[in-house]
Design an enzyme around this catalytic site. Sequence first.
Site, PDB file in Angstrom:
ATOM      1  N   ASP A  31      14.328  39.030  85.086  1.00 35.06           N
ATOM      2  CA  ASP A  31      13.948  37.916  85.975  1.00 35.06           C
ATOM      3  C   ASP A  31      12.874  37.072  85.279  1.00 35.06           C
ATOM      4  O   ASP A  31      11.926  37.592  84.700  1.00 35.06           O
ATOM      5  CB  ASP A  31      13.414  38.470  87.304  1.00 35.06           C
ATOM      6  N   ALA A  80      20.476  35.409  89.242  1.00 31.13           N
ATOM      7  CA  ALA A  80      19.455  34.454  88.783  1.00 31.13           C
ATOM      8  C   ALA A  80      19.932  33.023  88.960  1.00 31.13           C
ATOM      9  O   ALA A  80      21.020  32.661  88.523  1.00 31.13           O
ATOM     10  CB  ALA A  80      19.128  34.721  87.315  1.00 31.13           C
ATOM     11  N   GLU A  82      18.284  28.782  90.280  1.00 29.73           N
ATOM     12  CA  GLU A  82      17.467  27.927  91.142  1.00 29.73           C
ATOM     13  C   GLU A  82      18.291  27.770  92.410  1.00 29.73           C
ATOM     14  O   GLU A  82      19.491  27.453  92.331  1.00 29.73           O
ATOM     15  CB  GLU A  82      17.233  26.570  90.470  1.00 29.73           C
ATOM     16  N   ASP A 133      28.667  29.495  99.410  1.00 29.64           N
ATOM     17  CA  ASP A 133      29.713  28.725 100.106  1.00 29.64           C
ATOM     18  C   ASP A 133      29.508  27.216  99.923  1.00 29.64           C
ATOM     19  O   ASP A 133      30.400  26.424 100.214  1.00 29.64           O
ATOM     20  CB  ASP A 133      29.748  29.074 101.605  1.00 29.64           C
ATOM     21  N   GLU A 134      28.304  26.823  99.447  1.00 21.24           N
ATOM     22  CA  GLU A 134      27.997  25.388  99.374  1.00 21.24           C
ATOM     23  C   GLU A 134      28.865  24.663  98.343  1.00 21.24           C
ATOM     24  O   GLU A 134      28.980  23.441  98.378  1.00 21.24           O
ATOM     25  CB  GLU A 134      26.502  25.181  99.101  1.00 21.24           C
ATOM     26  N   TYR A 158      22.166  21.209  93.658  1.00 21.54           N
ATOM     27  CA  TYR A 158      22.235  22.680  93.689  1.00 21.54           C
ATOM     28  C   TYR A 158      23.687  23.160  93.721  1.00 21.54           C
ATOM     29  O   TYR A 158      24.116  23.949  92.870  1.00 21.54           O
ATOM     30  CB  TYR A 158      21.476  23.223  94.913  1.00 21.54           C
ATOM     31  N   LEU A 198      14.659  27.648 105.744  1.00 20.78           N
ATOM     32  CA  LEU A 198      14.485  27.385 107.180  1.00 20.78           C
ATOM     33  C   LEU A 198      13.897  28.563 107.975  1.00 20.78           C
ATOM     34  O   LEU A 198      12.873  28.407 108.644  1.00 20.78           O
ATOM     35  CB  LEU A 198      15.816  26.948 107.807  1.00 20.78           C
ATOM     36  N   GLY A 292      22.165  13.324 101.958  1.00 14.36           N
ATOM     37  CA  GLY A 292      23.430  13.998 101.642  1.00 14.36           C
ATOM     38  C   GLY A 292      23.594  15.326 102.360  1.00 14.36           C
ATOM     39  O   GLY A 292      24.367  16.186 101.921  1.00 14.36           O
TER      40      GLY A 292
HETATM   41  P1  NAD Z   1      15.808  33.014  94.959  1.00 15.47           P
HETATM   42  O1  NAD Z   1      15.465  31.612  94.579  1.00 15.47           O
HETATM   43  O2  NAD Z   1      15.046  33.694  96.029  1.00 15.47           O
HETATM   44  O3  NAD Z   1      15.713  33.958  93.667  1.00 15.47           O
HETATM   45  C1  NAD Z   1      16.176  33.585  92.409  1.00 15.47           C
HETATM   46  C2  NAD Z   1      15.600  34.551  91.388  1.00 15.47           C
HETATM   47  O4  NAD Z   1      16.108  34.189  90.086  1.00 15.47           O
HETATM   48  C3  NAD Z   1      14.060  34.505  91.295  1.00 15.47           C
HETATM   49  O5  NAD Z   1      13.554  35.813  91.224  1.00 15.47           O
HETATM   50  C4  NAD Z   1      13.807  33.749  89.996  1.00 15.47           C
HETATM   51  O6  NAD Z   1      12.591  34.113  89.365  1.00 15.47           O
HETATM   52  C5  NAD Z   1      15.019  34.151  89.171  1.00 15.47           C
HETATM   53  N1  NAD Z   1      15.349  33.173  88.119  1.00 15.47           N
HETATM   54  C6  NAD Z   1      15.399  31.819  88.247  1.00 15.47           C
HETATM   55  N2  NAD Z   1      15.728  31.259  87.070  1.00 15.47           N
HETATM   56  C7  NAD Z   1      15.918  32.295  86.186  1.00 15.47           C
HETATM   57  C8  NAD Z   1      16.290  32.372  84.824  1.00 15.47           C
HETATM   58  N3  NAD Z   1      16.539  31.261  84.114  1.00 15.47           N
HETATM   59  N4  NAD Z   1      16.400  33.588  84.245  1.00 15.47           N
HETATM   60  C9  NAD Z   1      16.137  34.718  84.958  1.00 15.47           C
HETATM   61  N5  NAD Z   1      15.760  34.698  86.248  1.00 15.47           N
HETATM   62  C10 NAD Z   1      15.660  33.507  86.856  1.00 15.47           C
HETATM   63  O7  NAD Z   1      17.367  32.978  95.289  1.00 15.47           O
HETATM   64  P2  NAD Z   1      18.217  33.892  96.285  1.00 15.47           P
HETATM   65  O8  NAD Z   1      18.221  33.254  97.620  1.00 15.47           O
HETATM   66  O9  NAD Z   1      17.802  35.304  96.138  1.00 15.47           O
HETATM   67  O10 NAD Z   1      19.676  33.687  95.670  1.00 15.47           O
HETATM   68  C11 NAD Z   1      20.196  34.581  94.673  1.00 15.47           C
HETATM   69  C12 NAD Z   1      21.589  34.129  94.284  1.00 15.47           C
HETATM   70  O11 NAD Z   1      22.441  34.126  95.419  1.00 15.47           O
HETATM   71  C13 NAD Z   1      21.630  32.701  93.725  1.00 15.47           C
HETATM   72  O12 NAD Z   1      22.543  32.673  92.663  1.00 15.47           O
HETATM   73  C14 NAD Z   1      22.118  31.857  94.888  1.00 15.47           C
HETATM   74  O13 NAD Z   1      22.826  30.731  94.437  1.00 15.47           O
HETATM   75  C15 NAD Z   1      23.023  32.843  95.591  1.00 15.47           C
HETATM   76  N6  NAD Z   1      23.189  32.645  97.046  1.00 15.47           N
HETATM   77  C16 NAD Z   1      22.094  32.511  97.852  1.00 15.47           C
HETATM   78  C17 NAD Z   1      22.263  32.376  99.230  1.00 15.47           C
HETATM   79  C18 NAD Z   1      21.069  32.266 100.170  1.00 15.47           C
HETATM   80  O14 NAD Z   1      21.273  32.030 101.363  1.00 15.47           O
HETATM   81  N7  NAD Z   1      19.844  32.459  99.719  1.00 15.47           N
HETATM   82  C19 NAD Z   1      23.549  32.365  99.774  1.00 15.47           C
HETATM   83  C20 NAD Z   1      24.646  32.508  98.906  1.00 15.47           C
HETATM   84  C21 NAD Z   1      24.452  32.658  97.554  1.00 15.47           C
HETATM   85  P1  TYD Z   2      17.935  25.973 103.902  1.00 23.59           P
HETATM   86  O1  TYD Z   2      17.275  27.217 104.389  1.00 23.59           O
HETATM   87  O2  TYD Z   2      17.188  25.095 102.943  1.00 23.59           O
HETATM   88  O3  TYD Z   2      19.378  26.376 103.336  1.00 23.59           O
HETATM   89  P2  TYD Z   2      20.635  25.442 102.867  1.00 23.59           P
HETATM   90  O4  TYD Z   2      20.217  24.034 102.764  1.00 23.59           O
HETATM   91  O5  TYD Z   2      20.964  26.049 101.523  1.00 23.59           O
HETATM   92  O6  TYD Z   2      21.697  25.675 103.890  1.00 23.59           O
HETATM   93  O7  TYD Z   2      18.282  25.101 105.173  1.00 23.59           O
HETATM   94  C1  TYD Z   2      19.123  25.600 106.201  1.00 23.59           C
HETATM   95  C2  TYD Z   2      19.382  24.457 107.153  1.00 23.59           C
HETATM   96  O8  TYD Z   2      18.157  24.111 107.806  1.00 23.59           O
HETATM   97  C3  TYD Z   2      19.855  23.193 106.460  1.00 23.59           C
HETATM   98  O9  TYD Z   2      20.815  22.544 107.289  1.00 23.59           O
HETATM   99  C4  TYD Z   2      18.598  22.344 106.352  1.00 23.59           C
HETATM  100  C5  TYD Z   2      17.819  22.748 107.575  1.00 23.59           C
HETATM  101  N1  TYD Z   2      16.337  22.697 107.452  1.00 23.59           N
HETATM  102  C6  TYD Z   2      15.583  22.030 108.430  1.00 23.59           C
HETATM  103  O10 TYD Z   2      16.113  21.471 109.408  1.00 23.59           O
HETATM  104  N2  TYD Z   2      14.223  22.012 108.291  1.00 23.59           N
HETATM  105  C7  TYD Z   2      13.583  22.606 107.234  1.00 23.59           C
HETATM  106  O11 TYD Z   2      12.345  22.525 107.141  1.00 23.59           O
HETATM  107  C8  TYD Z   2      14.372  23.299 106.252  1.00 23.59           C
HETATM  108  C9  TYD Z   2      13.730  23.976 105.082  1.00 23.59           C
HETATM  109  C10 TYD Z   2      15.752  23.316 106.415  1.00 23.59           C
END
Ligand code: NAD
Ligand code: TYD
Length: 354
Positions: A31, A80, A82, A133-134, A158, A198, A292
């Site tokens: 990480d 890993a 963003e 899913d995005e 993203y 959120l 968007g």
């Molecule tokens: P997060 O942002 O909380 O964590 C990302 C981690 O990756 C962090 O620990 C960061 O330090 C590390 N990282 C970033 N750039 C890196 C690099 N270049 N090399 C090594 N490590 C690096 O994200 P998350 O919410 O835990 O999401 C994890 C994965 O799941 C992502 O690929 C995201 O696209 C996917 N995902 C997330 C959600 C969600 O709701 N959070 C839903 C579906 C899929």
């Molecule tokens: P988020 O947690 O950023 O996830 P994603 O955009 O990847 O779905 O946001 C979830 C939903 O909540 C999204 O429709 C944007 C909305 N949102 C708000 O209305 N207010 C906020 O302050 C944030 C961070 C998100």
Amino acid sequence: MILVTGGAGFIGSNFVLDWLAQGNEPVINLDALTYAGNRENLAAVDGDPRHIFVHGDIGDFELVSRLLAEHQPRAVINFAAESHVDRSIHGPEDFIQTNIVGTFRLLEAVRAWYGQLAPEAKNAFRLLHVSTDEVYGSLAKDDPAFNENNRYEPNSPYSASKAASDHLVRAYHHTYGLPVLTTNCSNNYGPYHFPEKLIPLVIHNALAGKPLPIYGDGQQIRDWLYVKDHCSAIRRVLEGGKLGEVYNVGGWNEKANLDVVHTLCAILDELSPRADGQSYRTQITFVTDRPGHDRRYAIDATKLERELGWKPAETFETGIRKTVQWYLDNQAWVNNVTSGAYRDWLGKQYGANA
Ligand code: NAD
Ligand code: TYD
């Protein structure tokens, strides 16, 4: 031995903790510790010889090659990335670097190492890419939920960068025979969620007496899955998924953002009432919409349920209550990640190389 990338982030750290709680197979955790990565998430396995933490970048070909050669993992699970849409709108560059270039370099390192494995090790190896899913874009109100055959129509920097990484993973299977699996999951929530998304943002702001910002009309729909159910789905796909296939992961929990915030306020009103007796709902503030902004996401997880027998353990109601309780019980974690003191904590606990 498995190699997990991004295992100090929200989902990755939940995955590592669950993995080590359920078995004895060691994990190398690579990480880069960006703002979203937090060693404190892994405090429960600190000093555990089954957990090898490596501070580094998935885009560092030499480092990844060395880790593969040294540890010979039977699987690489790529979390890993963003991951925050709003940050990708303000500055897409890091998303291109990590999600596209970083995934490409990771694939290159795995391809070079995999090519030299003995046939048995080749058969056993899997690279599982964790996606979202995005990538499928936005649904209208009455559209059917996304299945694995939906067109990719990403709308934010993203989701476009994640879509690109999914395509690269697919291409490395078709072109080079790399044994890959891809999961596309809906919005996660649960412990260790960084409080810029959120659900944790609303819990944090509510307790801090700050406004609860709702973008636009708050009628955008997301399909929420408790993070530990996402982790169990990944384990299931790793175990039984067909090579080169994609599995959508979701819990059939579509909710409008405003309803999610109302639910959070109701649970907080019950578990941690405001001193003045008013509801946390009074802190809700409508703010300018995200540019968007995708209107609706919904996942059809039939394939994963039918082919691999996976089912989520939590409903939205049980999972969201656990999540609020976790934040109430872990205010020190929240304070550390929001104050920046967690960086100091890293230095104190792990020294200069942390
Ligand atoms: P997060 O942002 O909380 O964590 C990302 C981690 O990756 C962090 O620990 C960061 O330090 C590390 N990282 C970033 N750039 C890196 C690099 N270049 N090399 C090594 N490590 C690096 O994200 P998350 O919410 O835990 O999401 C994890 C994965 O799941 C992502 O690929 C995201 O696209 C996917 N995902 C997330 C959600 C969600 O709701 N959070 C839903 C579906 C899929
Ligand atoms: P988020 O947690 O950023 O996830 P994603 O955009 O990847 O779905 O946001 C979830 C939903 O909540 C999204 O429709 C944007 C909305 N949102 C708000 O209305 N207010 C906020 O302050 C944030 C961070 C998100």
